[in-house]
Design an enzyme around this catalytic site. Structure first.
Site: not given
Ligand code: NAP
Ligand code: MN
Length: 264
Positions: A45, A122-123, A150, A185
């Protein structure tokens, strides 16, 4: 038809890349690294992410297909022993195209200057350079929360099985034009409060981050990591552009999810 083949760079992927190239040339297809109609990515990927970024300026003209030389991938779903079948399908058949949504990211700066625009397959994530990330969050122009933690991860539907999943986000079918925001987080106590759940935003809803005090941030886009200084805002939404995959056989998304995460 013009094609290109990209490889992860290891020996197994390189051998397979050369094999596919010579088979496709035998079928009278034209090799063109600059302006391919179809790009075959051999590796994983991650290799397809690289191929996407290499050819992102011609997404409306290029279709992608992925062969995996390691484990089954979400983008790389053909096995090395299927390549003869794949070559014939590319050369001889009128294949289908499926389109997946992408994420648009726009970074704007304090003192004007030219904004930076990215496309993610993806992101994209935002983290602080030092210490806790503190940012105001706006959705569709309305203040939503002040995030402390975070970082934040904004993913595409096809990226929802990657980093987003590790952050407790949902898996979204790529036929849904949406983006997903997952927290990394977050700090939650009596003073600081965030929603805590992943959010799924439809087409045309913008997700905007604005600095509270620090103005330098690390922004990742897929495998790329970029330091941005003097940031005024970072905007996310479903992109107008789409990625096109060449489809030669049915391999339903939920089957890929099962084969990747449960058993095959
Ligand atoms: P990498 O560290 O090799 O990738 C991490 C893993 O994510 C690899 O196993 C990769 O598969 C897999 N992957 C990539 N896209 C995926 C998708 N859409 N669905 C399911 N799994 C996927 O780095 P990389 O190959 O350059 O990939 C960059 C990606 O790594 C980022 O976009 C991010 O999604 C992911 N990442 C994940 C975490 C985490 O899960 N905690 C942390 C940071 C980054 P292959 O082995 O087939 O390449
Ligand atoms: Mn990888």
């Amino acid at each position: 038809m013009k094609f290109a083949v990209t490889s992860k760079g290891d020996q197994k992927s390189n051998t397979l890349m050369h094999k596919m190239r010579s088979y496709l040339l035998d079928f009278q297809l034209q090799y063109d690294e600059e302006k391919p109609d179809i790009v075959i990515s051999v590796g994983g990927d991650g290799t397809l992410l690289y191929a996407f970024h290499r050819y992102k300026s011609r997404l409306d003209k290029t279709a992608f297909v992925g062969v995996h030389t390691g484990h089954l991938g979400f983008y790389a779903d053909w096995t090395p022993d299927e390549i003869e079948k794949l070559v014939i399908a590319i050369a001889k058949t009128h294949y289908q195209i499926v389109e997946y949504p992408l994420l648009e990211v726009i970074v704007r700066y304090q003192h004007g200057g030219k904004e930076t625009k990215y496309l993610a397959l993806n992101e994209s994530t935002v983290k602080s350079v030092e210490g806790t990330l503190v940012m105001d969050v706006e959705i569709k122009g309305q203040k939503f929360e002040t995030f402390r933690g975070d970082g934040l991860c904004v993913s595409t539907p096809s990226g929802s099985t990657a980093y987003n999943k590790a952050l407790g986000g949902a898996i979204i079918h790529p036929s849904i034009r949406a983006i997903q925001v997952a927290e990394m987080a977050s700090i939650n106590n009596r003073v600081f409060r965030t929603v805590g759940s992943p959010l799924i935003l439809p087409d045309h809803h913008t997700f905007m981050l604005k600095p509270v005090n620090q103005v330098d941030f690390i922004v990742t886009v897929d495998h790329l990591q970029i330091l941005h200084k003097d940031v005024k805002s970072i905007q996310f939404r479903v992109a107008q552009e789409k990625i096109r995959f060449a489809r030669f056989r049915p391999f339903p998304f939920w089957k890929r999810v099962r084969d990747s995460f449960i058993a095959d």
